[in-house]
Structure formats: structure tokens, C-alpha cells
Write a protein that holds these residues in place. Sequence first.
Motif, PDB file in Angstrom:
ATOM      1  N   LEU A  97      45.301  32.133  52.879  1.00 60.42           N
ATOM      2  CA  LEU A  97      44.476  32.929  52.014  1.00 60.42           C
ATOM      3  C   LEU A  97      43.241  33.671  53.257  1.00 60.42           C
ATOM      4  O   LEU A  97      43.378  33.150  53.999  1.00 60.42           O
ATOM      5  N   CYS A  98      43.473  35.360  52.663  1.00 59.19           N
ATOM      6  CA  CYS A  98      42.733  35.207  54.118  1.00 59.19           C
ATOM      7  C   CYS A  98      40.927  35.271  53.342  1.00 59.19           C
ATOM      8  O   CYS A  98      40.416  35.255  52.338  1.00 59.19           O
ATOM      9  N   HIS A  99      40.565  34.888  54.179  1.00 55.59           N
ATOM     10  CA  HIS A  99      38.671  33.899  53.946  1.00 55.59           C
ATOM     11  C   HIS A  99      37.916  35.504  54.650  1.00 55.59           C
ATOM     12  O   HIS A  99      36.768  34.687  54.802  1.00 55.59           O
ATOM     13  N   GLN A 100      38.141  36.692  54.404  1.00 52.99           N
ATOM     14  CA  GLN A 100      37.705  37.524  53.963  1.00 52.99           C
ATOM     15  C   GLN A 100      36.839  38.001  53.067  1.00 52.99           C
ATOM     16  O   GLN A 100      37.196  37.395  51.960  1.00 52.99           O
ATOM     17  N   PRO A 101      35.009  38.369  52.928  1.00 58.75           N
ATOM     18  CA  PRO A 101      34.245  38.914  51.972  1.00 58.75           C
ATOM     19  C   PRO A 101      35.013  39.419  51.132  1.00 58.75           C
ATOM     20  O   PRO A 101      36.034  40.692  51.519  1.00 58.75           O
ATOM     21  N   ARG A 102      34.360  39.401  49.462  1.00 58.56           N
ATOM     22  CA  ARG A 102      35.582  40.299  48.332  1.00 58.56           C
ATOM     23  C   ARG A 102      34.127  41.050  47.669  1.00 58.56           C
ATOM     24  O   ARG A 102      35.338  40.682  47.176  1.00 58.56           O
ATOM     25  N   ASP A 103      33.969  40.634  48.313  1.00 61.26           N
ATOM     26  CA  ASP A 103      32.395  41.654  47.601  1.00 61.26           C
ATOM     27  C   ASP A 103      32.341  42.817  47.321  1.00 61.26           C
ATOM     28  O   ASP A 103      33.446  43.813  47.643  1.00 61.26           O
ATOM     29  N   GLU A 104      32.585  43.075  45.675  1.00 62.13           N
ATOM     30  CA  GLU A 104      32.694  44.451  44.821  1.00 62.13           C
ATOM     31  C   GLU A 104      34.317  44.681  44.404  1.00 62.13           C
ATOM     32  O   GLU A 104      34.868  45.231  44.027  1.00 62.13           O
ATOM     33  N   LEU A 105      34.908  43.456  45.105  1.00 63.19           N
ATOM     34  CA  LEU A 105      36.906  43.457  45.097  1.00 63.19           C
ATOM     35  C   LEU A 105      37.480  43.656  43.326  1.00 63.19           C
ATOM     36  O   LEU A 105      38.132  44.422  42.630  1.00 63.19           O
ATOM     37  N   GLU A 106      36.406  43.079  43.061  1.00 62.61           N
ATOM     38  CA  GLU A 106      37.124  41.849  41.807  1.00 62.61           C
ATOM     39  C   GLU A 106      36.735  43.839  40.880  1.00 62.61           C
ATOM     40  O   GLU A 106      36.850  43.527  39.760  1.00 62.61           O
ATOM     41  N   ASP A 107      35.153  43.916  40.959  1.00 63.94           N
ATOM     42  CA  ASP A 107      35.096  44.714  39.254  1.00 63.94           C
ATOM     43  C   ASP A 107      35.680  46.378  40.075  1.00 63.94           C
ATOM     44  O   ASP A 107      35.723  47.269  39.255  1.00 63.94           O
ATOM     45  N   LEU A 108      36.121  46.563  41.835  1.00 60.80           N
ATOM     46  CA  LEU A 108      36.872  47.827  41.534  1.00 60.80           C
ATOM     47  C   LEU A 108      38.302  47.281  41.054  1.00 60.80           C
ATOM     48  O   LEU A 108      38.606  48.245  40.661  1.00 60.80           O
ATOM     49  N   TRP A 139      43.639  53.250  46.340  1.00 58.01           N
ATOM     50  CA  TRP A 139      43.446  54.282  47.683  1.00 58.01           C
ATOM     51  C   TRP A 139      42.749  54.930  47.762  1.00 58.01           C
ATOM     52  O   TRP A 139      41.119  55.073  47.896  1.00 58.01           O
ATOM     53  N   ASN A 140      42.602  55.789  46.428  1.00 65.98           N
ATOM     54  CA  ASN A 140      41.528  56.764  45.733  1.00 65.98           C
ATOM     55  C   ASN A 140      40.458  56.145  45.523  1.00 65.98           C
ATOM     56  O   ASN A 140      38.888  56.504  46.082  1.00 65.98           O
ATOM     57  N   ALA A 141      39.948  54.740  45.499  1.00 66.98           N
ATOM     58  CA  ALA A 141      39.160  54.495  44.523  1.00 66.98           C
ATOM     59  C   ALA A 141      38.332  54.155  45.573  1.00 66.98           C
ATOM     60  O   ALA A 141      36.615  53.674  45.693  1.00 66.98           O
ATOM     61  N   VAL A 142      38.509  52.667  46.686  1.00 69.88           N
ATOM     62  CA  VAL A 142      37.560  52.740  48.572  1.00 69.88           C
ATOM     63  C   VAL A 142      37.266  54.093  48.488  1.00 69.88           C
ATOM     64  O   VAL A 142      35.397  54.110  49.111  1.00 69.88           O
ATOM     65  N   GLU A 143      38.163  54.856  48.640  1.00 66.99           N
ATOM     66  CA  GLU A 143      37.713  55.835  49.679  1.00 66.99           C
ATOM     67  C   GLU A 143      36.707  57.151  48.586  1.00 66.99           C
ATOM     68  O   GLU A 143      35.344  57.665  49.316  1.00 66.99           O
ATOM     69  N   GLU A 144      36.349  56.802  47.289  1.00 72.82           N
ATOM     70  CA  GLU A 144      35.488  57.751  46.860  1.00 72.82           C
ATOM     71  C   GLU A 144      34.195  56.310  46.767  1.00 72.82           C
ATOM     72  O   GLU A 144      33.035  57.406  46.738  1.00 72.82           O
ATOM     73  N   ARG A 145      33.729  55.241  46.405  1.00 72.03           N
ATOM     74  CA  ARG A 145      33.020  54.295  47.016  1.00 72.03           C
ATOM     75  C   ARG A 145      32.945  53.905  47.816  1.00 72.03           C
ATOM     76  O   ARG A 145      31.585  54.422  48.237  1.00 72.03           O
ATOM     77  N   TYR A 146      33.816  54.004  49.184  1.00 70.32           N
ATOM     78  CA  TYR A 146      33.185  53.925  50.562  1.00 70.32           C
ATOM     79  C   TYR A 146      33.544  54.986  51.805  1.00 70.32           C
ATOM     80  O   TYR A 146      33.090  54.676  52.801  1.00 70.32           O
ATOM     81  N   GLY A 147      33.741  55.799  51.488  1.00 75.95           N
ATOM     82  CA  GLY A 147      34.451  57.372  52.390  1.00 75.95           C
ATOM     83  C   GLY A 147      35.525  57.343  52.731  1.00 75.95           C
ATOM     84  O   GLY A 147      35.871  56.141  52.704  1.00 75.95           O
ATOM     85  N   PRO A 148      36.057  58.328  53.652  1.00 81.17           N
ATOM     86  CA  PRO A 148      37.370  58.598  53.768  1.00 81.17           C
ATOM     87  C   PRO A 148      37.589  57.531  54.880  1.00 81.17           C
ATOM     88  O   PRO A 148      36.941  56.414  55.672  1.00 81.17           O
ATOM     89  N   LEU A 149      39.024  56.745  54.954  1.00 82.63           N
ATOM     90  CA  LEU A 149      39.223  55.858  55.604  1.00 82.63           C
ATOM     91  C   LEU A 149      39.939  56.760  57.163  1.00 82.63           C
ATOM     92  O   LEU A 149      40.367  58.005  57.189  1.00 82.63           O
TER      93      LEU A 149
END
Length: 99
Positions: free
Chosen positions: A55-66, A85-95
Amino acid sequence: MWGSRSNRGNDSVDCIACGETTRRSDAREYDKEGDRWDRKGKQFEYLCKGCHTDLCHQPRDELEDLLVDIDAGGLAELEFLEAYWNAVEERYGPLDHER
């Protein structure tokens, strides 16, 4: 009086990733809410040691909601990747990477 803790962990559980059956004491608890310390009213799922290590043990805050917001379970792979990809850019800015 309280029961002994020595009898805990003797039950068998199934790994939610690979389906392997293992002793509960040899498995790792998985809490999809990410808070395994708050135990009230929870039923845990389990991972075998191998799957837990993978498993990736990085935080996953907000992932399930997304994932719910983009209806991830109802999309084909390429549709999912585009929507994610579009949802991440919309929420957090350009990748940083170009497509």
C-alpha cells in the motif's frame, strides 16, 4: 470482569485486496476512514502483511470524497483518468506535468 486479550486475534479474516485468508493476529487492520484509533462503532477490514506492505502509506485526505464526486466506480479507465485529472486541477490548481 474483563476478558483476557490473549484470545483475541485467533479468528481468521480475509484480505480485502487479494482474498487470502489469514489469522487476524497476522493481519493488518484497514480503516477506510483513515482513523483506526477511534474504535467506537467501527468494523475493520483487514489486509494480509504482503498487501499492507504494498500500500501507499501517504495521506489521502479528501480522496474518497473526490472519487465519489466524479462517480469513479461508474467510469471506464480512460474516463476515470480524465475525470480525476480534471477534478484535481479544479480543486488544487494546475498540475506540474503536461498531458
